[in-house]
Design a protein around this motif. Structure first.
Motif, mmCIF file in Angstrom:
data_model
loop_
_atom_site.group_PDB
_atom_site.id
_atom_site.type_symbol
_atom_site.label_atom_id
_atom_site.label_comp_id
_atom_site.label_asym_id
_atom_site.label_seq_id
_atom_site.Cartn_x
_atom_site.Cartn_y
_atom_site.Cartn_z
ATOM 1 N N SER A 13 0.979 -0.926 -0.059
ATOM 2 C CA SER A 13 -0.072 0.246 0.004
ATOM 3 C C SER A 13 0.674 0.589 -0.101
ATOM 4 O O SER A 13 2.042 0.924 0.626
ATOM 5 C CB SER A 13 -1.321 0.065 1.058
ATOM 6 O OG SER A 13 -1.885 -1.201 1.040
ATOM 7 N N THR A 73 -4.284 7.890 -0.705
ATOM 8 C CA THR A 73 -3.405 6.233 -0.099
ATOM 9 C C THR A 73 -3.940 5.391 -1.117
ATOM 10 O O THR A 73 -5.016 5.741 -1.514
ATOM 11 C CB THR A 73 -3.700 5.739 1.197
ATOM 12 O OG1 THR A 73 -2.720 4.963 1.064
ATOM 13 C CG2 THR A 73 -4.790 5.131 1.477
ATOM 14 N N SER A 99 -4.728 0.712 -2.389
ATOM 15 C CA SER A 99 -4.458 -0.174 -1.959
ATOM 16 C C SER A 99 -2.977 -1.383 -2.802
ATOM 17 O O SER A 99 -3.124 -0.977 -3.997
ATOM 18 C CB SER A 99 -5.363 -1.114 -2.163
ATOM 19 O OG SER A 99 -5.843 -1.260 -2.775
ATOM 20 N N GLU A 129 -3.220 -0.201 4.137
ATOM 21 C CA GLU A 129 -4.122 1.374 3.824
ATOM 22 C C GLU A 129 -4.367 2.211 5.449
ATOM 23 O O GLU A 129 -4.787 1.433 6.502
ATOM 24 C CB GLU A 129 -5.328 1.159 3.063
ATOM 25 C CG GLU A 129 -5.224 0.524 1.858
ATOM 26 C CD GLU A 129 -6.097 -0.256 1.465
ATOM 27 O OE1 GLU A 129 -5.866 -1.748 1.382
ATOM 28 O OE2 GLU A 129 -6.907 0.486 1.608
#
Length: 124
Positions: A33, A50, A52, A104
């Motif tokens: 991640s 962010t 994954s 994440e």
């Protein structure tokens, strides 16, 4: 040794766009991640976005939703942040980060490796 190197920062007029890149070397990012954070002088590092490990999930800080897009190209071992409609308040040093366990998180403490950052400035 894993190395993350950001690029693409600069000075733009408010309303303009920039695309940040984060090139990773030393290890494949395929199971990581990854995230973008930013920090102003004298302030704490804050979450921006962010993504994954498989690119299927993304998360954004509220102030950048609809303006910024995080993406990844695992073939190139590179993370991106497309920033549109930049505002003066987006002025910060931007960092990319990698979590090798594929978790994440909005928390900077989750991420094991960091780049040195790139400066973004949007003139008002």
């Amino acid at each position: 040794q894993v190395q993350l190197v950001e690029s693409g920062g600069g000075l733009v007029q408010a309303g303009g766009s920039l695309r940040l890149s984060c090139a990773v070397s030393g290890r494949t990012v395929r199971t990581y991640s990854m995230g973008w954070f930013r920090q102003a002088p004298g302030k704490e590092r804050e979450f921006v976005a962010t993504i994954s490990w498989d690119g299927g999930r993304t998360d954004y800080e509220d102030s950048v939703k609809g303006r910024f897009t995080i993406s990844r190209d695992d073939a190139k071992n590179t993370l991106y942040l497309q920033m549109n409609s930049l505002e003066h308040e987006d002025k910060d040093h931007y960092y990319c980060a990698a979590d090798f366990h594929g978790v994440e998180s909005r928390s900077s403490t989750t991420y094991e490796d960091w780049g040195r950052g790139t400066q973004v400035t949007a003139s008002s």
